[in-house]
Structure formats: C-alpha cells, structure tokens
Design an enzyme around this catalytic site. Sequence first.
Site, PDB file in Angstrom:
ATOM      1  N   GLY A  47      33.107  51.803  42.281  1.00  0.00           N
ATOM      2  CA  GLY A  47      31.798  51.239  42.012  1.00  0.00           C
ATOM      3  C   GLY A  47      31.418  50.202  43.042  1.00  0.00           C
TER       4      GLY A  47
ATOM      5  N   HIS B 217      35.619  44.138  36.743  1.00  0.00           N
ATOM      6  CA  HIS B 217      34.387  44.770  36.270  1.00  0.00           C
ATOM      7  C   HIS B 217      33.678  43.918  35.230  1.00  0.00           C
ATOM      8  CE1 HIS B 217      36.532  48.184  38.050  1.00  0.00           C
ATOM      9  NE2 HIS B 217      35.341  48.665  38.282  1.00  0.00           N
TER      10      HIS B 217
ATOM     11  N   HIS C  28      32.241  45.320  44.315  1.00  0.00           N
ATOM     12  CA  HIS C  28      33.569  44.843  44.706  1.00  0.00           C
ATOM     13  C   HIS C  28      33.642  44.549  46.203  1.00  0.00           C
ATOM     14  CE1 HIS C  28      34.646  46.140  40.764  1.00  0.00           C
ATOM     15  NE2 HIS C  28      34.537  47.419  41.039  1.00  0.00           N
TER      16      HIS C  28
ATOM     17  N   LYS D 168      41.552  53.466  42.417  1.00  0.00           N
ATOM     18  CA  LYS D 168      41.896  52.405  41.472  1.00  0.00           C
ATOM     19  C   LYS D 168      41.999  53.013  40.070  1.00  0.00           C
ATOM     20  CE  LYS D 168      38.427  49.492  42.399  1.00  0.00           C
ATOM     21  NZ  LYS D 168      37.633  50.413  43.234  1.00  0.00           N
TER      22      LYS D 168
END
Lengths: 338, 338
Positions: free
Chosen positions: A53, A217, A56, A104
């Site tokens: 996503g 997250h 990051h 991940k």
Amino acid sequence: MKKFMNEAAAMVAESLEGFVSAHGGLIMFGAERKFVRRRHLTPGKVAIISGGGAGHEPLHVGFVGHGMLDAACTGHIFTSPTPDQIIAAIEETDTGAGCLLIVKNYAGDVMNFEMAAEAVLGRHRIETVIVSDDVAAQGAARSSGRRGVAGTLIVEKILGAAAEAGVNLAGLKALGGRMETQIHTMGVALSGVTVPDTGRATFTLEPDEMEVGVGIHGEPGLYRQKIADADTIARLICSTILADTGLQNGDRALLLVNGFGGTPTPELYLMYNVARRLFEASGIRILRSLVGTYVTSLDMAGLSVTLSLLDEEALHLWDAPVLTAALQRGRHDPTGGC
Amino acid sequence: MKKFMNEAAAMVAESLEGFVSAHGGLIMFGAERKFVRRRHLTPGKVAIISGGGAGHEPLHVGFVGHGMLDAACTGHIFTSPTPDQIIAAIEETDTGAGCLLIVKNYAGDVMNFEMAAEAVLGRHRIETVIVSDDVAAQGAARSSGRRGVAGTLIVEKILGAAAEAGVNLAGLKALGGRMETQIHTMGVALSGVTVPDTGRATFTLEPDEMEVGVGIHGEPGLYRQKIADADTIARLICSTILADTGLQNGDRALLLVNGFGGTPTPELYLMYNVARRLFEASGIRILRSLVGTYVTSLDMAGLSVTLSLLDEEALHLWDAPVLTAALQRGRHDPTGGC
C-alpha cells in the site's frame, strides 16, 4: 487533517508522478504507470519485485535501483497493489532469470502477490519471500500472525545485493528463508494516523498516552500505556526484541531505528543512542546502523527499533553499493557508518 | 507535547551522541564535544565550518563529510552556538589554508560567528558567507532582513565541493558572494512547533489555517490564511519566488522541496510535482532536484520551496561527489536525479 494535497483520490498518483520526475535518472514508470521500475535492467539478473500500500514511503519505491529492487508496485493508501499491477511488473522486468517477490506479511498483500504468481505460471519462474519481522505478537507463529514492518528494507537490501552479485532464484529464495528468523522489529506510536480518503484518525491517543506494539497501517497496537521517557521506552522495546531473538553474547547485528513519518530525526538518533547501549550491554555487537524515516505510516509520530543478526554473508551484502532514491552508498568503507 | 526524550536539557547532547555513534566511520566529536567534525581532514584544503541552533537537523551536522562541511557547531534548540564552540572548530580543522564560515542570517548566529572570527585574528585566516535566501520578506534588503533557511544546504554543498576541488579562501568567498542572489526560498506551515524546553507552542493555527512565509525557528510568518489545496499553495509560493528571482526564460535551476520535520515525504513529492510544472511553464529549466527533509524546524508540519540558479560552475559543483550522513552521492550520472 491538514495535508499538502489536491483531491484525496489523486494523492498517490500525483505524489508518484513527482517522485518519478525527481529521480528520472534512476527510475521510470512501467507500462501504464502500474509500477515504478529501474530505468536500466540487467539482463540475466533475477528481478526483485516488491510493493504494498501507499503511505509507507519511501518504502518501496524509494528502494528501486541498483543493488535493491527492480520494480515496486504501489497500491492505494494502506491497500495492496492489484494482481494486475504485479503481473505487469513481472512481465516487464523479468529478463530471463525469474522474479523474486518480497511481500510484507499482510493477508491482502500475500493474496495479491500469490494471484499474480499463479497468473504467470509457466511463463515466468517466480519465488516469494514473506517478511514477518514484527515481534509485537510474541505468541503468534511467524508464518501467520506476524506483520512485515521496517525489517522489510533489510530484506530488500540484502536480497537485492545478492541478486546483483549473480545469485540465482533458488539461491535467493534460500537466503530469504535464512533471514526469516534473523530480523526483529518492535514499534511504538505517540499518535494515530489520519487517512486522507476518510479524514478519520485510525485511533486517538490522549496527550499522556502511547501505543505499544504498533504496525504501519494505523491499526492499534498491543496495548496502551502512559508515555514514558526515552530510556524507559527503549528498555521496553529492547527487552522484548532480545527475548525474541535468541541472540547470544558476542553476536553481531545491524541496528535500525526507523521513524513512522511524523517523528523528527533528532529523536530517532536519541532513541538509537539508548537502544545501542542497551543491546551492547547485553553483549550484542552493533556492527552496522541505520537511522532515519524509511518505513512509514503516513504522518504517524512514532518509531520502531529493528535488530537484525549479521552473519558474514549478510554483512557483506549489507555493505554492497546501492543506488536508490532513499538509500545510496558507494564503495567507501562503511565501518561504523550508516 | 510528546517527544522521544529524557530530560529536555539533555536532548540535544543525547541526540548528537547517537548521531556520532551511528556515523562513526565519517565523523567524530571535536574537542570536548564542542562540535562535530570529519574523521579525516584534508591538509591544505580550506576548512568549511557552519553551525546554528539545534532543531534544524539534519542541517548542519548531517552535512559534515567529504564534499561539504569540515565541522558543524550545534547550539541549544533554536539558539546560536557560542563563540567558544566556533573557535574550537576553527582551531581543530584549519590545516593551513584558512576557514570559510557559512552562517545563516540571524542576529545571534552572525554575532557569535563574528566574535569567533575576531578572536582568532592573526592566527587563522577567516572569511564568512552569510546565507539569506528567504524571499518572504520581499521588501527587506538581503543583507539585513532576510533569513537564511533551506537554501543553506545548497551553499554548503556548492562551497564544500569547491573547497574539495582546491579553490582557495578568496575564491570561495567570491563564489559565495555570487551565490547570494541566486537562491530563493519560501516556506509555509500547517502547524507551529513546540519547543521541548518550555513545552509551549510558538504559535497555534486553527484546523483550517496555514501560516505563509515562515522561517525555521517557529516564528510566525508574514500572514495567516485559510488552508488551500496543493495547486493553490504552489502557485502562491512559486509566483512569489519568480517575482524575486529575475530568472529569465531558458534559465537553468535546481529545485529543492524541503520538509520542516512533520510533513511526510509523499506530500513533499506531490508539491514538488506541482512546483516543477509551474516553474517549467514559466520557462525555467529544472536541471536538478532535491526532495526531502533537510532543514527543519523541530516537528513543524510544513515545507519550503527553493529555486536556485544553476550556472555552469554551480551545476558542476552540485554534481560533485558527496559523502555525509544526510547526503550521499557517488560519481554516477545525476541527470534528472536528486
């Protein structure tokens, strides 16, 4: 929520466009802007592909370049890239030696990378390394419960250097397997994060609280407690990591102190200073260090500490030259340096 | 105020200790920890010394190393280093060719660096370059009213590279003089900052406000207005800079988008993307770029945009190799890259 942005829905795309524009000597968009890739591929080298996503950064796009990744796929904020993106990256960067996917350990990421690998079956040789370095979930089995967090950049650096040195796909998969139990990360947060799409905070802390055992997250951590001074926080983190590692007196390690996006660098160095002393007092030899904001959770205030065992092979690969937007190192002597 | 620290009074010293420990291959403390210096000095090279208050990291300590500074003196937070620190740095790093002092244009900094220069008169040859790149105070004369902000890192890079190439003290002073009118910076903030010593915010913004024309010491800017989208903010900044520069169609420039500490990197790249388009639409050719968190104001949310004219000499010096904690670049082709 105050952010430098136009429409929230376009934020990731606009930011990526700026990133590619700023680093055009190193990287470029892949087909249809589905991923970011090295400008120059190396024929016959295993392609290293990662992704996840957005939110990051600099992970993963900041690590595309010589010595690390060949391509990175970015999803929407805190959302896995689609199989379609990953397939496009495989097709464009596999120069014949196959692709290693670094993923991940989140259900969505694992699922989409698996779907992509299955979709290219028979046309591309694919192996996958799952990163699950978060020690916060002590009881959980590595393969299922543990999240992949800041240690991911260490996996990308070491496997990227090995691929650059000509290690083949099976060798990289085996090296990734050996690293699985060598990297240990724990994070704490002083704030939650606000996701631009919704404008809502994922969790809210009181002015005197911190969240222990957080991921990247914006999800809540293991527990909440009163904020403490740096020495106390470092003791909490380091003792949890040491209990997990099984590191022995005299073992050599890399120490990474990573900011989550909203924590100023001087605070990271202060925590590094305390953590290094604590590990050294336990007999660990800190041979290499990295301090900075590398694996983030939007603008979360907080940090994680990663201890990674450095055997002779890992040390050699960590020291290899790297040329990416977020990590650059030449052939100089890295002793004691970052 | 939530920070990773122990006692506020020890914060700067503890953080610096971690910094030196993490980058021990490149740098070390000078005498009595009064400054940070390169581990290896180059005999016969002019020593480049800078410094200022803490709270702006990685400036200046992050730029100590080959191709930039020989030493950096750090004061307490937002407080000039003392003449004593600067004198110690001069005495330890002058290898015979004299010292060039790079000073941000703040009264306290200018005064203390001047006092140090006077104190070593007759024993060391000293020249000083004052950086005053902040265009927010449009009416103010450069020599008095304009603050030195993010453009300082460009001055340190270019003069550092020139010193490395063997330019003598008079040549460096002249080069610094030519750069004085070539660097133009403007900053906006989405939050004030909280100084650890006092625990008080320097100014407070409403949830829908931004502060325009800010410096890097938490002081209020020129005016406050409703927060706008990235395109609008970039237009405001870029038009102010262009009005100041006198840049002509076809001129070549370096574009630096710098975060103040609390702004995530993706937002910086998004603003870079907009600013680059605006400058290019005005006929400026953006030949080089740098995007990141380099010159900060503790954890302030905000950023500055710097446009710096790149003549042939400046371009060559900007591209020269550099090896510091915060900026590393080898001899690769930097075309279009950072």
